[in-house]
Design a protein around this motif. Structure first.
Motif, PDB file in Angstrom:
ATOM      1  N   PRO A 214      35.695  15.141 -84.673  1.00  0.00           N
ATOM      2  CA  PRO A 214      36.802  14.364 -84.109  1.00  0.00           C
ATOM      3  C   PRO A 214      38.158  15.000 -84.392  1.00  0.00           C
ATOM      4  CG  PRO A 214      35.369  13.018 -85.526  1.00  0.00           C
ATOM      5  CD  PRO A 214      35.039  14.440 -85.789  1.00  0.00           C
ATOM      6  N   GLY A 215      39.069  14.773 -83.452  1.00  0.00           N
ATOM      7  CA  GLY A 215      40.481  15.002 -83.703  1.00  0.00           C
ATOM      8  C   GLY A 215      41.049  13.747 -84.329  1.00  0.00           C
ATOM      9  N   PRO A 216      42.372  13.568 -84.332  1.00  0.00           N
ATOM     10  CA  PRO A 216      42.941  12.389 -84.989  1.00  0.00           C
ATOM     11  C   PRO A 216      42.592  11.096 -84.255  1.00  0.00           C
ATOM     12  CG  PRO A 216      44.654  13.650 -83.893  1.00  0.00           C
ATOM     13  CD  PRO A 216      43.402  14.464 -83.790  1.00  0.00           C
ATOM     14  N   ILE A 217      41.936  10.204 -84.981  1.00  0.00           N
ATOM     15  CA  ILE A 217      41.475   8.926 -84.408  1.00  0.00           C
ATOM     16  C   ILE A 217      41.953   7.803 -85.330  1.00  0.00           C
ATOM     17  CG2 ILE A 217      39.440   7.571 -83.766  1.00  0.00           C
ATOM     18  CD1 ILE A 217      38.084  10.130 -82.882  1.00  0.00           C
ATOM     19  N   LEU A 218      42.406   6.748 -84.701  1.00  0.00           N
ATOM     20  CA  LEU A 218      43.053   5.659 -85.438  1.00  0.00           C
ATOM     21  C   LEU A 218      42.032   4.807 -86.194  1.00  0.00           C
ATOM     22  CD1 LEU A 218      45.917   4.755 -85.837  1.00  0.00           C
ATOM     23  CD2 LEU A 218      45.711   3.323 -83.815  1.00  0.00           C
ATOM     24  N   THR A 219      41.757   5.216 -87.436  1.00  0.00           N
ATOM     25  CA  THR A 219      40.807   4.494 -88.292  1.00  0.00           C
ATOM     26  C   THR A 219      41.515   4.139 -89.602  1.00  0.00           C
ATOM     27  OG1 THR A 219      40.024   6.477 -89.393  1.00  0.00           O
ATOM     28  CG2 THR A 219      38.926   5.891 -87.320  1.00  0.00           C
ATOM     29  N   ASN A 220      40.739   3.788 -90.599  1.00  0.00           N
ATOM     30  CA  ASN A 220      41.327   3.481 -91.917  1.00  0.00           C
ATOM     31  C   ASN A 220      41.333   4.685 -92.852  1.00  0.00           C
ATOM     32  OD1 ASN A 220      41.983   0.652 -91.587  1.00  0.00           O
ATOM     33  ND2 ASN A 220      39.765   0.366 -91.374  1.00  0.00           N
ATOM     34  N   ILE A 221      41.030   5.868 -92.322  1.00  0.00           N
ATOM     35  CA  ILE A 221      40.993   7.042 -93.198  1.00  0.00           C
ATOM     36  C   ILE A 221      42.379   7.279 -93.809  1.00  0.00           C
ATOM     37  CG2 ILE A 221      41.479   8.860 -91.471  1.00  0.00           C
ATOM     38  CD1 ILE A 221      39.052  10.391 -92.931  1.00  0.00           C
ATOM     39  N   ALA A 222      42.356   7.745 -95.062  1.00  0.00           N
ATOM     40  CA  ALA A 222      43.602   8.001 -95.810  1.00  0.00           C
ATOM     41  C   ALA A 222      44.473   6.740 -95.827  1.00  0.00           C
ATOM     42  CB  ALA A 222      44.349   9.194 -95.237  1.00  0.00           C
ATOM     43  N   GLY A 223      43.825   5.604 -96.032  1.00  0.00           N
ATOM     44  CA  GLY A 223      44.566   4.348 -96.097  1.00  0.00           C
ATOM     45  C   GLY A 223      45.158   3.927 -94.765  1.00  0.00           C
ATOM     46  N   GLY A 224      44.608   4.441 -93.672  1.00  0.00           N
ATOM     47  CA  GLY A 224      45.096   4.066 -92.339  1.00  0.00           C
ATOM     48  C   GLY A 224      46.486   4.629 -92.037  1.00  0.00           C
ATOM     49  N   LYS A 225      46.798   5.791 -92.601  1.00  0.00           N
ATOM     50  CA  LYS A 225      48.167   6.332 -92.471  1.00  0.00           C
ATOM     51  C   LYS A 225      48.552   6.642 -91.021  1.00  0.00           C
ATOM     52  CE  LYS A 225      47.140  11.219 -93.269  1.00  0.00           C
ATOM     53  NZ  LYS A 225      47.414  12.427 -94.023  1.00  0.00           N
ATOM     54  N   LEU A 226      47.549   6.901 -90.162  1.00  0.00           N
ATOM     55  CA  LEU A 226      47.896   7.231 -88.765  1.00  0.00           C
ATOM     56  C   LEU A 226      48.446   6.022 -88.004  1.00  0.00           C
ATOM     57  CD1 LEU A 226      44.951   9.598 -87.732  1.00  0.00           C
ATOM     58  CD2 LEU A 226      47.341  10.232 -88.127  1.00  0.00           C
ATOM     59  N   LYS A 227      48.350   4.829 -88.627  1.00  0.00           N
ATOM     60  CA  LYS A 227      48.930   3.634 -87.983  1.00  0.00           C
ATOM     61  C   LYS A 227      50.454   3.672 -88.033  1.00  0.00           C
ATOM     62  CE  LYS A 227      44.732   1.090 -88.882  1.00  0.00           C
ATOM     63  NZ  LYS A 227      43.944   0.354 -89.841  1.00  0.00           N
ATOM     64  N   ASP A 228      51.003   4.513 -88.889  1.00  0.00           N
ATOM     65  CA  ASP A 228      52.462   4.678 -88.957  1.00  0.00           C
ATOM     66  C   ASP A 228      52.884   5.700 -87.881  1.00  0.00           C
ATOM     67  OD1 ASP A 228      55.029   5.665 -89.485  1.00  0.00           O
ATOM     68  OD2 ASP A 228      54.796   5.429 -91.659  1.00  0.00           O
ATOM     69  N   PRO A 229      53.675   5.259 -86.872  1.00  0.00           N
ATOM     70  CA  PRO A 229      54.023   6.160 -85.758  1.00  0.00           C
ATOM     71  C   PRO A 229      54.693   7.454 -86.210  1.00  0.00           C
ATOM     72  CG  PRO A 229      54.750   3.914 -85.312  1.00  0.00           C
ATOM     73  CD  PRO A 229      54.234   3.914 -86.726  1.00  0.00           C
ATOM     74  N   ASP A 230      55.481   7.394 -87.294  1.00  0.00           N
ATOM     75  CA  ASP A 230      56.150   8.619 -87.763  1.00  0.00           C
ATOM     76  C   ASP A 230      55.140   9.622 -88.318  1.00  0.00           C
ATOM     77  OD1 ASP A 230      58.630   7.779 -87.017  1.00  0.00           O
ATOM     78  OD2 ASP A 230      59.062   6.820 -88.954  1.00  0.00           O
ATOM     79  N   ILE A 231      54.104   9.086 -88.995  1.00  0.00           N
ATOM     80  CA  ILE A 231      53.071   9.987 -89.532  1.00  0.00           C
ATOM     81  C   ILE A 231      52.197  10.501 -88.391  1.00  0.00           C
ATOM     82  CG2 ILE A 231      51.016  10.079 -91.008  1.00  0.00           C
ATOM     83  CD1 ILE A 231      52.440   8.205 -92.942  1.00  0.00           C
ATOM     84  N   ALA A 232      51.945   9.626 -87.414  1.00  0.00           N
ATOM     85  CA  ALA A 232      51.052  10.008 -86.308  1.00  0.00           C
ATOM     86  C   ALA A 232      51.674  11.079 -85.397  1.00  0.00           C
ATOM     87  CB  ALA A 232      50.705   8.779 -85.479  1.00  0.00           C
ATOM     88  N   LYS A 233      53.000  11.064 -85.296  1.00  0.00           N
ATOM     89  CA  LYS A 233      53.698  11.933 -84.334  1.00  0.00           C
ATOM     90  C   LYS A 233      53.290  13.418 -84.384  1.00  0.00           C
ATOM     91  CE  LYS A 233      58.365  11.862 -82.510  1.00  0.00           C
ATOM     92  NZ  LYS A 233      59.737  11.476 -82.811  1.00  0.00           N
TER      93      LYS A 233
END
Ligand SMILES: NC(=O)c1ccc[n+]([C@@H]2O[C@H](COP(=O)([O-])OP(=O)(O)OC[C@H]3O[C@@H](n4cnc5c(N)ncnc54)[C@H](O)[C@@H]3O)[C@@H](O)[C@H]2O)c1
Length: 279
Positions: A214-233
């Motif tokens: 997988p590429g970046p997928i919105l899960t709870n990995i790393a404490g769900g950090k990808l839910k933060d738009p600035d981190i996801a960008k």
């Protein structure tokens, strides 16, 4: 020598080519490690929704309880067991106990994995700062436990002369990835070759071994950090489809690799990454 899958009678020749037939997993026994969240949960959902008997193994009791309640509400068959895959005797014991209880194991998804923290372009991700205990923990979960899962499952699948083993790698195992840590990229690359190695040994028994990356997928990995738009960008900037993946988007690939539809696919790792590895 004839191809091994032909000996198992699992080729498409015997199917009537309707998708309902080749993707039919009803009655299959499926084990998913790290199945209480994210990608593992989506894999469990698609298999159970297609009438497989699913066993989730996970370290998180609260999430396992939530899963059981959700599946029960949807009238889907689900068994759960609390397990830290880093405990190799317990992991292999759980797989052997499942084979004993259900009489067979049709598919195993070696999916449990943890992130290894930041990549080499952050202070704590630099090579000089990687801590030995973090390195060892990631290797134990992302690599040794995956090996142990394949090892235990293969005993039963060889006896049955058939089965599917699917390992969750990552695009970070296929190329350099600046956002994730050293132990993560090392383990995710290692399992790609583990998949090849096991696939060639187990081919003559009709057991197919594949990986998903997988590429970046919105899960709870790393404490769900990808839910933060600035981190996801910055992650999204690497994806031609210009977004994060949704865990549901793993379901088609999971059903393909966990069913007889993949009877001539073994030893490969398939990227599911919005085009990331095409760049
Ligand atoms: N989400 C992504 O962007 C992404 C990208 C590439 C690869 N992956 C891989 O996908 C797999 C699943 O991750 P996810 O994104 O769904 O994360 P997630 O955190 O949402 O789910 C991981 C699950 O594994 C369980 N788990 C963690 N350590 C465990 C252990 N020691 N024993 C048993 N269970 C354990 C967690 O409790 C959780 O339920 C991992 O192998 C991860 O490396 C994820």
């Amino acid at each position: 020598m004839a191809p091994a899958v032909a000996r198992t009678g699992e080729t498409m020749k015997s199917a009537n080519f309707s998708s309902g037939d080749i993707f039919d997993v009803s009655g299959s026994v499926v084990i998913v490690t790290g199945g209480a969240s994210g990608l593992g949960l989506s894999i469990a959902e698609v298999m159970a929704a297609n009438d497989a008997r699913v066993l989730l193994l996970d370290i998180d009791q609260a999430r396992l309880d939530e899963c059981q309640a959700r599946f029960r509400a949807a009238r889907l068959a689900l068994d759960v067991a609390i397990l830290d895959v880093a405990d190799i005797p317990a992991l292999q014991g759980a797989i052997h106990a499942a084979a004993e209880r259900y009489g067979r194991i049709d598919a195993v998804f070696a999916n449990a994995g943890i992130s290894a923290g930041s990549g080499p372009f952050t202070e704590f991700g630099q090579i000089a700062n990687v801590r030995e205990e973090d390195w060892n923990r990631v290797l134990q979960i992302n690599l040794t436990a995956v090996f142990a899962t394949i090892q235990a499952a293969s005993i039963h699948m060889k006896r049955q002369r058939g089965g599917r083993i699917v390992v969750t790698s990552s695009v970070a195992g296929l190329r350099a990835e600046r956002h994730v840590g050293y132990a993560y990229v090392a383990t995710k690359a290692a399992v790609v070759n583990l998949v090849r190695h096991a696939a060639i040994e187990l081919a003559e028994f009709g057991v197919c071994v594949n990986g998903i990356a997988p590429g970046p997928i919105l899960t709870n990995i790393a404490g769900g950090k990808l839910k933060d738009p600035d981190i996801a960008k910055p992650y999204i900037a690497n994806v031609p489809l210009a977004r994060l993946g949704d865990p549901d988007e793993i379901k088609g690939l999971a059903l393909l690799l966990g069913s007889r539809a993949s009877s001539f696919i073994t030893g490969t790792t398939i990227a599911i990454d919005g085009g990331m590895t095409a760049w």
